[in-house]
Design a protein around this motif. Structure first.
Motif, PDB file in Angstrom:
ATOM      1  N   LEU A  34       0.839  -1.203   0.000  1.00  0.00           N
ATOM      2  CA  LEU A  34       0.000   0.000   0.000  1.00  0.00           C
ATOM      3  C   LEU A  34       0.876   1.257   0.000  1.00  0.00           C
ATOM      4  O   LEU A  34       0.587   2.226  -0.703  1.00  0.00           O
ATOM      5  N   TYR A  35       1.944   1.223   0.777  1.00  0.00           N
ATOM      6  CA  TYR A  35       2.880   2.348   0.774  1.00  0.00           C
ATOM      7  C   TYR A  35       3.566   2.463  -0.593  1.00  0.00           C
ATOM      8  O   TYR A  35       3.758   3.568  -1.112  1.00  0.00           O
ATOM      9  N   ILE A  40       4.811   6.326  -0.854  1.00  0.00           N
ATOM     10  CA  ILE A  40       4.984   6.899   0.486  1.00  0.00           C
ATOM     11  C   ILE A  40       6.262   6.344   1.111  1.00  0.00           C
ATOM     12  O   ILE A  40       6.476   5.132   1.156  1.00  0.00           O
ATOM     13  N   GLN A  41       7.105   7.261   1.604  1.00  0.00           N
ATOM     14  CA  GLN A  41       8.393   6.899   2.177  1.00  0.00           C
ATOM     15  C   GLN A  41       8.347   6.974   3.705  1.00  0.00           C
ATOM     16  O   GLN A  41       7.497   7.669   4.275  1.00  0.00           O
ATOM     17  N   ILE A  46       0.768  11.585   6.372  1.00  0.00           N
ATOM     18  CA  ILE A  46      -0.331  11.356   5.431  1.00  0.00           C
ATOM     19  C   ILE A  46      -1.602  12.051   5.900  1.00  0.00           C
ATOM     20  O   ILE A  46      -2.134  11.758   6.978  1.00  0.00           O
ATOM     21  N   VAL A  47      -2.074  12.957   5.069  1.00  0.00           N
ATOM     22  CA  VAL A  47      -3.378  13.593   5.249  1.00  0.00           C
ATOM     23  C   VAL A  47      -4.353  12.831   4.353  1.00  0.00           C
ATOM     24  O   VAL A  47      -4.055  12.560   3.185  1.00  0.00           O
ATOM     25  N   LYS A  78       2.035  14.053   2.418  1.00  0.00           N
ATOM     26  CA  LYS A  78       1.372  13.501   1.236  1.00  0.00           C
ATOM     27  C   LYS A  78      -0.140  13.557   1.499  1.00  0.00           C
ATOM     28  O   LYS A  78      -0.588  13.254   2.610  1.00  0.00           O
ATOM     29  N   TYR A  79      -0.880  13.922   0.472  1.00  0.00           N
ATOM     30  CA  TYR A  79      -2.336  14.038   0.611  1.00  0.00           C
ATOM     31  C   TYR A  79      -3.007  12.939  -0.196  1.00  0.00           C
ATOM     32  O   TYR A  79      -2.987  12.958  -1.429  1.00  0.00           O
ATOM     33  N   LEU A  80      -3.586  11.953   0.493  1.00  0.00           N
ATOM     34  CA  LEU A  80      -4.351  10.906  -0.167  1.00  0.00           C
ATOM     35  C   LEU A  80      -5.785  11.389  -0.318  1.00  0.00           C
ATOM     36  O   LEU A  80      -6.522  11.511   0.657  1.00  0.00           O
ATOM     37  N   LEU A  81      -6.176  11.659  -1.537  1.00  0.00           N
ATOM     38  CA  LEU A  81      -7.518  12.132  -1.845  1.00  0.00           C
ATOM     39  C   LEU A  81      -8.243  10.979  -2.530  1.00  0.00           C
ATOM     40  O   LEU A  81      -8.012  10.683  -3.704  1.00  0.00           O
TER      41      LEU A  81
END
Length: 215
Positions: A34-35, A40-41, A46-47, A78-81
């Motif tokens: 998933l990362y 994603i590091q 994470i927002v 990082k913004y997960l939308l």
């Protein structure tokens, strides 16, 4: 009420409750894949926002979240939308991210299947959705069920889901500075309005819901 000759004292609002079949946070593992999927590091913050991304709806507030993240000037965010999107809205979001220097940091995940949703909550650091027309917003209580701090708007049913600010931070949806302060506060370790599980379950647990219905 007057139109129907019905007394307000006889009315009770019963909010939505948490699904009793939600997987327990203790049983959730976050797959490394998933990362990798989102680039994603280690050390990234994470927002997360989960909603429908439609060019015909302009009230979810994720555009304000993008602006707030740009003002925070933190490369680790990082913004997960997440959610289904149409082509027009995808183009608009990508253009905004590019204009604000957030290319590669605003990640549109598309639809998330139910079996992956809990892991997305648990991999995130803060759930943010400063909307203006939510009837209630069950996604807020689901995020809090998985221990996620929540920043929500103070202009709609989100207020009920956050118990008037007791369970999370309420902001003015149009005020980017307030949204920025809400996100930044959580990421900087401020425990203000961190969700209290006991209070959450007392108000939105399934057992409470059953008792309210029976009464």
């Amino acid at each position: 009420m007057a139109d129907h000759q019905f007394s307000e004292e006889r009315c009770t609002v019963i909010n939505n409750c948490l699904d009793p079949f939600l997987a327990s946070p203790q049983n959730i593992e976050i797959p490394h894949a998933l990362y990798q999927r989102y680039g994603i590091q280690p050390g990234d913050k994470i927002v997360f926002t989960l909603t429908r991304l439609s060019s015909k709806e302009k009230y979810k507030g994720y555009d304000k979240v993008i602006e707030a993240i740009s003002r925070l000037n933190r490369p680790d965010i990082k913004y997960l939308l997440a959610g289904k999107y149409d082509a027009e809205e995808k183009n608009k979001i990508e253009n905004q991210a590019k204009m604000l220097g957030l290319e590669g940091r605003v990640i549109m995940t598309g639809f998330i299947p139910d079996e992956e949703l809990a892991a997305h909550f648990m991999m995130s650091d803060v759930y943010v959705m400063p909307s203006t027309k939510e009837g209630f917003g069950i996604v807020f209580i689901e995020a809090m069920y998985y221990g996620l701090p929540v920043v929500a708007g103070n202009a709609d049913g989100s207020v009920d889901a956050l118990l008037n600010g007791k369970l999370g931070r309420l902001v003015t949806p149009s005020n980017v500075d307030e949204i920025m302060a809400g996100i930044g506060g959580v990421l900087n370790g401020d425990t203000y309005r961190w969700p209290e599980r006991k209070l959450l379950m007392e108000h939105f647990g399934y057992e409470t819901y059953k008792m309210q219905i029976n009464n």
